[in-house]
Scaffold this active site. Sequence first.
Site: not given
Ligand code: NAD
Ligand code: SER
Length: 318
Positions: A12-13, A148, A53, A144
Amino acid sequence: MKENIMIIGASGQIGSELTLRLRELYGAGHVFATDLKEPPSDVRESGPFEILDVMDDKRLIHFVIRNKITQIYHLAAVLSGNAEKLPMQAWHINMNSLLNVLDLAKEVEELHKVFWPSSIAIFGPTTPKKNTPQLTITEPNTVYGISKLAGERWIEYFYKRYGVDTRSIRYPGLISYKTEPGGGTTDYAVEIFYQAIKHGRYECFLDHDTTLPMLFMADAIEATVRLMESEADKLSIHAGYNIGGLSFSPEELAAEIKKHLPEFTITYKPDFRQAIAETWPESIDDSVARRDWGYQPRYDLAEMTRVMLQKIKEKLNK
Ligand code: NAD
Ligand code: SER
């Protein structure tokens, strides 16, 4: 002790960048990347990767024992925009995946530390919007945000009741150029760069003056590593630490992009994510993170914009 680190959600990101940073720090062979989907080639080629998973608790436990895992970064989740489309599924995935990981950490002695990201989404319409304090009203009204907030309560519970060393950051919207974001409300602040470079225009799904807290990915990765490497006795919070950094609206970001691409234009067509964004803070008080573990972001809006444009141009051969 030699650490063996498991990343869940490594494609993921955040995971696609955090995995590479942790491999630099701990050695490639000690950082085990996992996800439901294939990762970018550098994650796949630089160390171990397995399709897994997190909801499959039996495979999860086998993986942890087989690889002598000592720390988990659990990043898999359904983000805010996608979660509103399928609330019950999002709740199920976000909560049960976390409980699987926490229960494992309670049972497996070597697995002593868990990082799980929280979010600014734990705040809601009744939270003070400006310079939102670490400890304040938290009444989220998105699935969401509710997941959290519940997650924060659970990780603190496992710390206090079972001694699992849980650590967490309430990330703001994260801005990065490597992997595109996965269905959040702050995704516009990444999409805008791709559209500006490819087409010279962008139709934004948030309104022009919707100010939100944001952070450049390099700062988020360094914050995560710094928190995880901090001495346990320095940490006063085992739920989620507030971290700030940037704070801007779509029109302010567009104005910064126009300094580099004068022809760029933006229009606004708010969709369902506008209602989510309106419940979140505009800026964050991160004084507790600065005091406890020395949080210090480096990127301002101008520098973040410059790097994003440069890197995405390189990626798109523009
Ligand atoms: P993302 O969606 O880019 O990546 C999440 C990854 O998890 C994906 O690659 C997906 O394939 C994988 N995934 C989903 N279900 C799965 C499963 N059952 N088993 C294994 N892998 C699985 O999300 P992200 O932006 O990288 O965010 C990661 C974490 O950070 C999340 O908990 C998100 O809530 C948190 N977060 C992100 C942001 C943001 O701006 N990116 C901000 C606040 C919090
Ligand atoms: N960047 C995230 C969202 O928009 C915040 O947790 O879901």
